[in-house]
Design an enzyme around this catalytic site. Structure first.
Site, PDB file in Angstrom:
ATOM      1  N   PHE A  40     -30.834 -12.312   2.704  1.00  0.00           N
ATOM      2  CA  PHE A  40     -31.078 -10.958   2.172  1.00  0.00           C
ATOM      3  C   PHE A  40     -32.564 -10.626   2.036  1.00  0.00           C
ATOM      4  CE2 PHE A  40     -27.111  -8.759   1.364  1.00  0.00           C
ATOM      5  CZ  PHE A  40     -26.267  -9.726   1.882  1.00  0.00           C
ATOM      6  N   LYS A  85      -0.237   3.228   7.201  1.00  0.00           N
ATOM      7  CA  LYS A  85      -1.054   2.010   7.224  1.00  0.00           C
ATOM      8  C   LYS A  85      -0.154   0.768   7.271  1.00  0.00           C
ATOM      9  CE  LYS A  85      -5.152   1.548   4.685  1.00  0.00           C
ATOM     10  NZ  LYS A  85      -5.874   1.288   3.431  1.00  0.00           N
ATOM     11  N   CYS A 117     -20.564  -0.598  -1.163  1.00  0.00           N
ATOM     12  CA  CYS A 117     -20.630  -1.455  -2.363  1.00  0.00           C
ATOM     13  C   CYS A 117     -21.948  -1.418  -3.129  1.00  0.00           C
ATOM     14  CB  CYS A 117     -20.288  -2.882  -1.982  1.00  0.00           C
ATOM     15  SG  CYS A 117     -18.575  -3.034  -1.522  1.00  0.00           S
ATOM     16  N   ARG A 134     -19.763   4.420   5.750  1.00  0.00           N
ATOM     17  CA  ARG A 134     -20.014   4.923   4.398  1.00  0.00           C
ATOM     18  C   ARG A 134     -21.433   4.548   3.932  1.00  0.00           C
ATOM     19  NH1 ARG A 134     -15.178   2.521   1.119  1.00  0.00           N
ATOM     20  NH2 ARG A 134     -15.505   0.905   2.681  1.00  0.00           N
ATOM     21  N   ALA A 189     -36.053  -7.066   6.289  1.00  0.00           N
ATOM     22  CA  ALA A 189     -36.551  -5.706   6.071  1.00  0.00           C
ATOM     23  C   ALA A 189     -35.947  -4.784   7.121  1.00  0.00           C
ATOM     24  CB  ALA A 189     -38.070  -5.700   6.176  1.00  0.00           C
ATOM     25  N   ASP A 218       0.865  -1.185   0.000  1.00  0.00           N
ATOM     26  CA  ASP A 218       0.000   0.000   0.000  1.00  0.00           C
ATOM     27  C   ASP A 218       0.896   1.226   0.000  1.00  0.00           C
ATOM     28  OD1 ASP A 218      -3.242   0.319   0.878  1.00  0.00           O
ATOM     29  OD2 ASP A 218      -1.975   2.117   1.007  1.00  0.00           O
TER      30      ASP A 218
HETATM   31  C1  UDX Z   1     -21.685  -6.505  -0.132  1.00  0.00           C
HETATM   32  C2  UDX Z   1     -21.834  -7.887  -0.782  1.00  0.00           C
HETATM   33  O1  UDX Z   1     -22.671  -8.712   0.030  1.00  0.00           O
HETATM   34  C3  UDX Z   1     -20.482  -8.521  -1.005  1.00  0.00           C
HETATM   35  O2  UDX Z   1     -20.626  -9.765  -1.696  1.00  0.00           O
HETATM   36  C4  UDX Z   1     -19.641  -7.575  -1.859  1.00  0.00           C
HETATM   37  O3  UDX Z   1     -18.429  -8.083  -2.152  1.00  0.00           O
HETATM   38  C5  UDX Z   1     -19.502  -6.240  -1.139  1.00  0.00           C
HETATM   39  O4  UDX Z   1     -20.823  -5.696  -0.907  1.00  0.00           O
HETATM   40  P1  UDX Z   1     -21.255  -5.569   2.315  1.00  0.00           P
HETATM   41  O5  UDX Z   1     -21.644  -4.251   1.731  1.00  0.00           O
HETATM   42  O6  UDX Z   1     -20.006  -5.651   3.099  1.00  0.00           O
HETATM   43  O7  UDX Z   1     -21.142  -6.683   1.177  1.00  0.00           O
HETATM   44  O8  UDX Z   1     -22.446  -6.031   3.301  1.00  0.00           O
HETATM   45  P2  UDX Z   1     -23.783  -6.879   3.160  1.00  0.00           P
HETATM   46  O9  UDX Z   1     -23.788  -7.889   4.225  1.00  0.00           O
HETATM   47  O10 UDX Z   1     -24.014  -7.339   1.783  1.00  0.00           O
HETATM   48  O11 UDX Z   1     -24.898  -5.776   3.560  1.00  0.00           O
HETATM   49  C6  UDX Z   1     -25.101  -4.608   2.783  1.00  0.00           C
HETATM   50  C7  UDX Z   1     -26.235  -3.795   3.382  1.00  0.00           C
HETATM   51  O12 UDX Z   1     -27.481  -4.462   3.215  1.00  0.00           O
HETATM   52  C8  UDX Z   1     -26.124  -3.533   4.894  1.00  0.00           C
HETATM   53  O13 UDX Z   1     -26.493  -2.203   5.174  1.00  0.00           O
HETATM   54  C9  UDX Z   1     -27.097  -4.498   5.511  1.00  0.00           C
HETATM   55  O14 UDX Z   1     -27.585  -4.067   6.753  1.00  0.00           O
HETATM   56  C10 UDX Z   1     -28.191  -4.502   4.451  1.00  0.00           C
HETATM   57  N1  UDX Z   1     -29.022  -5.724   4.467  1.00  0.00           N
HETATM   58  C11 UDX Z   1     -28.464  -6.929   4.217  1.00  0.00           C
HETATM   59  C12 UDX Z   1     -30.389  -5.599   4.721  1.00  0.00           C
HETATM   60  O15 UDX Z   1     -30.918  -4.506   4.950  1.00  0.00           O
HETATM   61  N2  UDX Z   1     -31.153  -6.738   4.705  1.00  0.00           N
HETATM   62  C13 UDX Z   1     -30.629  -7.967   4.444  1.00  0.00           C
HETATM   63  O16 UDX Z   1     -31.388  -8.941   4.441  1.00  0.00           O
HETATM   64  C14 UDX Z   1     -29.238  -8.064   4.195  1.00  0.00           C
END
Ligand code: UDX
Length: 435
Positions: free
Chosen positions: A248, A35, A259, A327, A251, A30
C-alpha cells in the site's frame, strides 16, 4: 454445521463458495431472484478471478443458492450476514439491509443459531442486533451474535480468503467463538478474540490506515516531482524497513472503490458524534480527492493549457485492475473534470461495458487500445491492467495526434520510460519527474 450466507455481493458469494470448498454445507441467499438464477447456472454476477471455477466445482453438492430467506434461516445453524452497508451523502452508514435481515431472523428463528456479522457495521451495531432480537422482537430461542469483519479485496477475494492474515472474532460467548473458530480452522490462520466494539473498530481502523498510507505516499510523490526524487525507489526504500512494510505504498491517482471512501467517512462521522475528531483520517480523504485534480492539472500543463476540443484517451476505468467495479473510481471524477474543460473523451477498459458508463454522457467507448488511441492528444493510464504494460507505443505513435502519455499508475519501469521517450513521447508519471 449448516451455514447460510445472507447477501450475495462479492464478500457474501466469495465466503459462501470458499466455505463450501473446504467441506461445509452452505446455502447462499439473496432477495434478487435474477442474481440467484444466474449463480445457480454457475455464473458469477461480477468479475472476480477464480471464483467461478470454485463455484462450479461445488454447486449442487454442498453448495446451493436460494431467494427464500425463511428456509435459509430455518435450515441453518450459523448465519453469516454479508449484506451491503452503503453510505449516505452525509457520511452516515445505511444499515437498513442489516435491519431487514435481523427482522427476518427474529421472525423465522426456530432453534439455537449463531449470527455472524461480516458486513462492515457502525460501532455498537452488534449489540443493537442482540437488543432488537431480545427486547423488540422478543425471540424465544437462544442465539449468539459474533462480529467477524471481512478484509477481502475485490479482484483477489479468493486468494485473500485462502490466505487470511487473521480472523477477528468479536463476541462475549465462548460457545459461539468456538463454533466460528472451528469453521475457519481449515484456513490455517491466526485468531484474534475481542469484544464487539473492538472487532467493529478493527475493520474501520484497518481501512482508514491503509487509505492513509496511500494518501501519505501520494503526497510524498507530489513532493518527489518538485525535488527530483523517484517515488518508486523512495517507497521501496521505506518498505525495506519492516516497521513500515512494502504494501500500500504505490503512488498514483489515489484510491477508489466503495470501501475506503465509505469506511473513512463513516469513521470520521462516528468520531464527530463522540467528540473525538479523527483529523488524520479526514485529511487522508481530502488528499485523495486532490490527487485526482493533480492528474488533471498535469494534463493541462503538458498540453500547455490548450485543452479545449483536444482528445483525451482514458486507459482503464475500474478503480483497480482485476475487477469490473467502477464505484468511486478515480477515472470517473477525472473524466468529469476533463469534460468540464471541454475535452473530447475516448475510453478503453478490458472489462467495463458501455452501459456502466452511461451517466458520463458523451464519450467514445472503444473496443481496443489502438482504437482508443487513434487521433488522441493524450493517453492517460488510470488503471494498472496488464494489457497496458504491453502497448506497442511505436505502433501507437503513428495513429496518435500528439505523442503524450500521462501514467497515473506508474506502470512502466524507468528503462521502459526511457525507450518510450526515445520514440518521441512526452511522458509523465506520478512522483517520477520525467517529461
Ligand atoms: C479494501 C481493503 O483492502 C479490504 O481489506 C476491505 O475489506 C475492502 O476494501 P478493495 O477496495 O477491494 O479492498 O481494494 P484495495 O486493493 O484495498 O485497493 C483500494 C484502492 O486503493 C484501489 O483504488 C487501489 O488502486 C488503491 N491503491 C492500493 C493504491 O492507490 N495504492 C496502493 O499501494 C494500494
Amino acid at each position: 454445521m449448516k451455514i447460510s450466507v445472507i447477501g450475495m455481493g462479492y464478500v457474501g458469494l466469495t465466503t459462501a463458495v470458499c466455505l463450501a470448498d473446504i467441506g461445509n454445507e452452505v446455502v447462499g441467499v439473496d432477495s434478487n431472484i435474477e442474481k440467484i438464477k444466474q449463480i445457480n447456472n454457475g455464473v458469477i454476477p461480477f468479475f472476480e478471478p477464480q471464483l467461478g471455477e470454485i463455484l462450479n466445482r461445488n454447486i449442487n453438492n454442498n453448495l446451493n443458492f436460494i431467494d427464500d430467506i425463511e428456509k435459509a434461516i430455518k435450515d441453518s445453524d450459523i448465519m453469516f450476514i454479508t449484506v451491503g452497508t452503503p453510505i449516505s451523502e452525509t457520511g452516515e452508514v445505511d444499515t437498513s439491509q442489516i435491519y431487514e435481515v435481523v427482522q427476518s431472523i427474529g421472525k423465522y428463528i426456530n432453534g439455537y443459531k449463531v449470527i455472524v456479522t461480516k458486513s462492515t457495521v457502525p460501532i455498537g451495531m452488534n449489540n443493537k442486533i442482540i437488543n432488537i432480537l431480545k427486547n423488540e422482537i422478543k425471540v424465544q430461542h437462544n442465539f449468539d451474535v459474533v462480529s467477524n469483519p471481512e478484509f477481502l479485496r475485490e479482484g483477489s477475494a479468493v486468494v485473500d480468503m485462502f490466505n487470511m492474515d487473521r480472523v477477528v472474532i468479536g463476541s462475549n460467548c465462548k460457545k459461539a467463538i468456538e463454533i466460528v473458530q472451528e469453521i475457519y480452522k481449515p484456513f490455517d490462520t491466526k485468531f484474534l478474540i475481542t469484544g464487539f466494539e473492538t472487532a467493529e473498530m478493527i475493520k474501520y481502523a484497518s481501512n482508514a490506515f491503509l487509505a492513509t498510507k496511500i494518501s501519505f505516499i501520494n503526497e510524498i510523490a507530489n513532493l518527489c516531482e518538485k525535488v527530483n526524487a523517484d517515488v518508486l525507489s523512495v517507497a521501496m526504500g521505506m518498505g525495506m524497513d519492516r516497521r513500515i512494510g512494502t504494501e500500500f505504498l504505490k503512488a498514483g491517482v489515489g484510491y477508489g472503490g466503495s470501501c475506503f471512501h465509505k469506511d473513512i467517512n463513516a469513521l470520521v462521522n462516528i468520531s464527530k458524534m463522540v467528540n473525538a475528531d479523527l483529523e488524520i483520517a479526514a485529511t487522508a480523504e481530502r488528499v485523495n480527492n486532490n490527487q485526482r485534480k493533480k492528474i488533471v492539472q498535469k494534463i493541462e500543463k503538458i498540453l500547455e493549457n490548450d485543452v479545449r476540443d483536444k482528445t483525451a484517451t482514458i486507459l482503464g476505468i475500474t478503480f483497480k485492475a482485476n475487477t469490473d467495479d467502477i464505484r468511486c473510481a478515480p477515472s470517473i471524477d477525472i473524466i468529469k473534470m476533463l469534460k468540464e474543460m471541454k475535452m473530447r473523451i475516448k475510453v478503453y477498459d478490458p472489462i467495463v461495458n458501455k452501459e456502466q458508463l452511461k451517466e458520463l454522457g458523451d464519450i467514445v467507448f472503444c473496443k481496443n487500445v489502438y482504437e482508443s488511441l487513434e487521433g488522441t492528444d493524450v493517453a492517460i493510464v488510470l488503471t494498472e491492467w496488464d494489457e497496458f504494460k504491453n502497448i506497442d507505443w511505436e505502433k501507437a505513435k503513428k495513429i496518435m495526434n500528439q505523442k503524450i502519455i500521462i501514467d497515473g499508475r506508474n506502470i512502466y519501469s524507468l528503462n521502459e520510460i526511457k525507450e518510450i521517450i526515445k520514440l518521441g513521447y512526452k511522458y509523465n508519471g506520478v512522483g517520477r519527474n520525467i517529461v
